[in-house]
Design a protein around this motif. Sequence first.
Motif, short mmCIF file in Angstrom:
data_model
loop_
_atom_site.label_atom_id
_atom_site.label_comp_id
_atom_site.label_asym_id
_atom_site.label_seq_id
_atom_site.Cartn_x
_atom_site.Cartn_y
_atom_site.Cartn_z
N LEU A 227 0.83 -1.20 0.00
CA LEU A 227 0.00 0.00 0.00
C LEU A 227 0.86 1.25 0.00
O LEU A 227 1.89 1.33 0.69
N THR A 270 -7.84 -4.95 5.01
CA THR A 270 -8.02 -6.05 4.05
C THR A 270 -8.59 -7.24 4.82
O THR A 270 -8.28 -7.42 6.00
N LEU A 330 -9.36 -4.46 -0.93
CA LEU A 330 -8.97 -3.38 -0.03
C LEU A 330 -10.23 -2.59 0.34
O LEU A 330 -11.01 -2.20 -0.53
N TYR A 358 -2.49 0.26 -4.67
CA TYR A 358 -2.61 -1.03 -3.98
C TYR A 358 -1.99 -2.12 -4.84
O TYR A 358 -2.41 -2.36 -5.97
#
Length: 360
Positions: A227, A270, A330, A358
Amino acid sequence: MVEQTPNHIIKRVLTRAKEHVQDGNYDLARALVSKINHPKRDDWLANINAQEKQIGKVKPKNKNSAFKAPTLGPNWWAAMSIIMSPLISSIVLGWGWRRYGRKQWVLPTIVMTLMLLGLFIGTLVLTAAIVEPVNDGNTRLLYFLPTFIVASIFYTFPFFIAGRQNKALEVGKAKGQSAMEAHQYDWGMGVLKSGGSTLIIMIFAIGSFILPNVSFSEPNTFESATLNFEYPSNWHEINTDIYAVCRDGRMICEFAAESRFNQVGIIIVTPAVQVINSSTFIDNVWNDIATERIDRGIVKFENIDGRYATIIYEDEYMRFYALPKERHLLVVGIVTYTEEAMENNQENIEAIMNSLVYTP
């Protein structure tokens, strides 16, 4: 031949000399009258000498007994402007000019107080109308800067009046009532001191409420193995454990932060297990929660697409972004207390989402 002193000067000198005689300051009275060039000057000096002999005291008499200090002094009323209102304090202090022999200043002081109040209310209403369509909270705060300035002047006005009246009180305690009524006020110093106080209040207000909410520096950057994104420099990262989903193992919490004064919170998570169908998964999660769904739909950001839903859950207003990446998901949650807070921070939220990359 020495020219005779003009009558208007003689009248003023004799008035002041009379005040000195009433205070027992015969030497000062004689010194003033001696400077007059007039045929009756010797008669006036003789009259002063006769009054001194009649009293039988050469030393100035103590007139403190004739002076009565107010029970609640100017400082008390000025301090009450913080607790009650500067409107009440300024009007009471304005009415108090009568005690100091300045009845002619009562009405101008009250009128000026009402003008400052009207200016404050007008500026506040006008600014509120101007910022209503503005969504960015930082910009909205900057628009309120004129209101802060007017409010600072309004709140320091009672202290300005009190400072001048305190000087007169000192004279009254030392020399008596008549001396206090004859006191000459130094308005220039009063304006200077009040201006300094106003400046201090403005600096405090700007430093406490405006600058911390405005991002002047580069945004902060969050980086992890999967991320990467940017968030405003005036937001602060917080411990993810404050959220239940981060403590019970349902989600892997990547990041959490809050805006200034905790107006808006953001959490990025997540699922703890790999998701086959991210859309079905997020629908099931939302359907399990007893909420009122406001809207939902497709959303596209610069680096990732997904779905969103805005819901009300208990006393919170929340927006969830479900951003699938292959078999990974996500989830970004935006949590506020009101819809208005969400709108005010919409620009910051969009900046975060557009910078998000991501890579699971």
